[in-house]
Scaffold this motif. Structure first.
Motif, short mmCIF file in Angstrom:
data_model
loop_
_atom_site.label_atom_id
_atom_site.label_comp_id
_atom_site.label_asym_id
_atom_site.label_seq_id
_atom_site.Cartn_x
_atom_site.Cartn_y
_atom_site.Cartn_z
N UNK A 170 0.82 -1.21 0.00
CA UNK A 170 0.00 0.00 0.00
C UNK A 170 0.86 1.26 0.00
N UNK A 171 2.19 1.11 0.11
CA UNK A 171 3.06 2.28 0.24
C UNK A 171 2.95 3.21 -0.96
N UNK A 191 3.01 20.12 7.35
CA UNK A 191 2.52 19.00 6.55
C UNK A 191 3.51 18.66 5.43
N UNK A 192 4.12 19.66 4.82
CA UNK A 192 5.14 19.41 3.79
C UNK A 192 6.32 18.65 4.37
N UNK A 193 6.70 19.00 5.59
CA UNK A 193 7.80 18.31 6.26
C UNK A 193 7.45 16.84 6.48
N UNK A 194 6.21 16.58 6.91
CA UNK A 194 5.77 15.20 7.14
C UNK A 194 5.71 14.42 5.83
N UNK A 195 5.24 15.05 4.75
CA UNK A 195 5.10 14.35 3.47
C UNK A 195 6.46 13.94 2.93
N UNK A 196 7.47 14.81 3.09
CA UNK A 196 8.82 14.45 2.66
C UNK A 196 9.31 13.20 3.39
N UNK A 197 9.09 13.15 4.70
CA UNK A 197 9.49 11.98 5.47
C UNK A 197 8.71 10.73 5.11
N UNK A 198 7.45 10.90 4.76
CA UNK A 198 6.63 9.75 4.34
C UNK A 198 7.16 9.16 3.05
N UNK A 199 7.52 10.01 2.11
CA UNK A 199 8.03 9.52 0.83
C UNK A 199 9.37 8.79 0.98
N UNK A 200 10.24 9.29 1.86
CA UNK A 200 11.60 8.74 1.96
C UNK A 200 11.77 7.70 3.06
N UNK A 201 10.88 7.71 4.07
CA UNK A 201 11.00 6.84 5.25
C UNK A 201 12.37 7.04 5.92
N UNK A 202 12.84 8.28 5.95
CA UNK A 202 14.13 8.59 6.54
C UNK A 202 14.01 8.69 8.06
N UNK A 203 15.14 8.84 8.72
CA UNK A 203 15.15 8.98 10.17
C UNK A 203 14.46 10.28 10.57
N UNK A 204 13.85 10.27 11.75
CA UNK A 204 13.10 11.43 12.23
C UNK A 204 14.09 12.45 12.79
#
Length: 652
Positions: free
Chosen positions: A170-171, A315-328
């Motif tokens: 689903x990713x 929200x833009x910051x969260x979306x970038x992390x969602x796309x990359x699954x990078x460290x928080x």
């Protein structure tokens, strides 16, 4: 062959492998009733596909399987306990089983939808074990163990089939959905700033609420898929709250534009006039918005618009992390830990009581019919009644779900007869030929169940149920017709009970939801730091979604509820003067609002509502006396006017 056809054929192969694998293993392990393993695999694999309207995402089958295991074990323990306590009183034993099934259905209506399946299973599993083991109660514990073994075997077969036939992740869908989400948020704010038609704003707002809810549901499926998505899950959870905040702030900006349009700078309106094609354009526009806001005083821009820009940036910051699954990062960590999300309480208590009553009455009627007539297929009839009523109650339309099952079960009569009287005798006890004939039938069902055909799931389950598969197979036509008749009568009793015991709780639930919006708006009146950190928006929009489902054509209720959500969010951000007298008065107002929600009698509800209006008017005077700023007194005044003007909607 297009991709959709390929996915449908892949799931059909997956379903066929799961059911036939469970059946073959059941024969190999010499289980007492291998058809239960096949039925379990069919329900666990085909159920999510029917709900999704296509191949379910990875993890959905595993999650449903685990819920079924939990429900089966709980139901088995309950069955053994009931038998031990009432073995010498068969009528009391059956009555307790019916009460247990009704209780589990009542409870399943109050919990989260994704967890209600386990409670439904626990309810009718106990009834199945007691009824089928009634001829020899001493063997009931052994029967319960065998039942659990068959269920686990069917679930394992479904999970292995899901893993072998390339589970669908689903990713990718989440990445596309979150990108589209922010573009739609930009479009909604553009409509609000330009004072578009109410119908266009309602359409955009409704679509955003649905897409935000869908993304939050995808979050659960993602976590079922793999534990490596933990960081994405945290970001999606935060994005869900941010998206709801963006929707609320955009709608409040629309209201402000009608009264004080000068609080929206011309430069910002011009920026929204420029076209936006993708997420990169939104990033550029957000950067320009922040630059414009940095040059303005706080009094020169509407607070909701200012908050919208901040929420959009996060929200833009969260979306970038969602796309990359990078460290928080540390910045993201501060955003993720700012608020505590409050879960919504169920407003369907009366609806839950009706559902539990329906399950108890229909199961009791089946038991009475069996005890009175001594009918050999009475146990099968009771099982069908319990299964239909327990599983149908959690759906938005239980009666239509029961009719869907009945259509499928009726269609299973000729299909089952064809297999039992023609195809299976022709196989001459050959397991290969049996699997080949059943496999063709299951493959066709696997294609049709993804199209949500009426009665397809009931046809699959009903056909497997009436084919009393054993090794060696005996073909007693009288016994077969007896089982088919019991299945058909059980469906009929379930549908009749659902039709006779009507659920008239819709208006009551709608009024309770509206009163909870009032209580939530009032609860924002606080100076306590820990209460101001509470995020009620997910709960409020969950209740708003319930209103959308229950009253699809009543736009007035949506707008009223949305105004209360806006009032809640506005009061939460208001800088209320810190004062012991005001804090005590806040507690009194919240107490009165809670009494409006919990009051069962109309007179008592009206009394507490009028008391709430009086206290709110007195609170306004106290704010003036303590020289509260306009940013506090204005939203309080608007909330008081709202409660006064729409009191009939909250009380009737």
């Amino acid at each position: 062959m297009n991709s959709q056809t390929f996915l449908r054929m892949r799931f059909a192969c997956k379903l066929t492998f799961a059911i036939l694998g469970a059946l073959v293993l059941g024969f190999y392990l010499q289980l007492e009733t291998p058809r239960w393993s096949a039925m379990t695999a069919a329900i666990v694999a085909a159920g999510p596909a029917l709900v999704a309207g296509g191949e379910p995402f990875a993890g959905a089958i595993r999650h449903r399987g685990m819920l079924r295991v939990i429900g089966t074990f709980v139901g088995s323990i309950a069955a053994v306990a009931i038998i031990v306590a009432t073995a010498r009183a068969p009528a009391v034993m059956l009555l307790l089983c019916c009460l247990w099934a009704g209780f589990c259905t009542w409870w399943s209506t109050l919990v989260r939808v994704e967890n209600s399946y386990a409670l439904g299973l626990a309810g009718y599993t106990a009834l199945i074990i007691v009824v089928l083991a009634s001829s020899s109660l001493r063997e009931a514990p052994q029967f319960a163990v065998e039942r659990c073994s068959e269920i686990v075997l069917g679930i394992c077969s479904a999970i292995v089939a899901d893993l072998l036939f390339s589970p669908r992740s689903i990713k990718g869908d989440i990445d596309r959905a979150v990108t589209r989400l922010l573009l739609d948020q930009w479009a909604l704010m553009k409509l609000c700033l330009h004072q578009a038609e109410k119908a266009d704003i309602d359409r955009a707002w409704n679509g955003l609420v649905k897409s935000t809810t869908a993304i939050n549901a995808m979050r659960g499926s993602l976590m079922m898929e793999s534990s490596r998505w933990q960081r994405v899950n945290r970001r999606l959870k935060a994005l869900h709250s941010m998206s709801l905040s963006l929707i609320t702030q955009a709608c409040e900006t629309y209201l402000i534009m009608q009264t004080t349009p000068e609080l929206v700078p011309v430069e910002i309106k011009r920026l929204f006039d420029e076209p936006v094609a993708d997420l990169h354009d939104v990033r550029k526009k957000m950067k320009q918005l922040r630059q414009i806001v940095a040059t303005l005083r706080s009094d020169d821009i509407a607070l909701p618009l200012y908050s919208w820009i901040g929420s959009g940036t996060r929200a833009l910051l969260m979306i970038t992390g969602i796309h990359t699954n990078s460290s928080i990062s540390s910045i993201e960590s501060n955003v993720l830990n700012t608020e505590v999300v409050i879960r919504p309480a169920s407003a369907e208590r009366h609806h839950a009581m009706i559902n539990g009553l329906r399950t108890f009455v229909s199961s009791a009627i089946g038991c009475l019919l069996w005890l009175w007539t001594g009918w050999t297929s009475g146990p099968g009839c009771i099982v069908i009644i319990a299964v239909i009523t327990s599983l149908a109650m959690r759906t938005p339309n239980p009666r239509m779900m029961a009719i869907d099952f009945m259509v499928g079960m009726m269609a299973a009569i000729p299909v089952g007869s064809l297999f039992y009287m023609v195809i299976m005798p022709w196989t001459q006890q050959s397991l290969f030929l049996l699997c080949l004939s059943l496999g063709i039938f299951i493959f066709i069902i696997g294609i049709e169940v993804q199209k949500r055909r009426l009665g397809v799931l009931g046809l699959l389950v009903g056909s497997i149920n009436v084919l009393v598969l054993s090794n060696p197979m005996s073909f007693n036509v009288t016994t077969f017709l007896d089982n088919v008749t019991g299945q058909a009568i059980g469906c009929g009793i379930a549908v009749v009970v659902l039709a006779l015991i009507r659920d008239k709780s819709r208006d009551r639930t709608g009024r309770t939801l509206l009163n909870r919006f009032v209580s939530s708006a009032v609860s924002a009146l606080t100076t306590k730091a820990y209460r101001r950190r509470e995020n009620h928006l997910p709960a409020l929009y969950h209740q708003l979604n319930q209103l959308l489902v229950m009253f699809p054509n009543d736009i007035g209720k949506y707008r009223l509820a949305l105004q209360l959500i806006i009032a809640h969010q506005r009061l939460k951000l208001a800088e209320i003067p810190v004062n012991e007298e005001l804090s005590a008065f806040h507690k009194q107002i919240r107490y009165t609002a809670d009494r409006v929600v919990s009051a069962r009698r109309e007179g008592k509800r009206a009394y507490y509502y009028q008391r709430l209006l009086t206290e709110m008017a007195e609170y306004q005077q106290k704010l003036v006396a303590y020289q509260a700023p306009l940013k506090v007194t204005e939203p309080v005044r608007r909330l008081c006017d709202l409660l006064h003007n729409y009191q009939r909607a909250f009380l009737e």
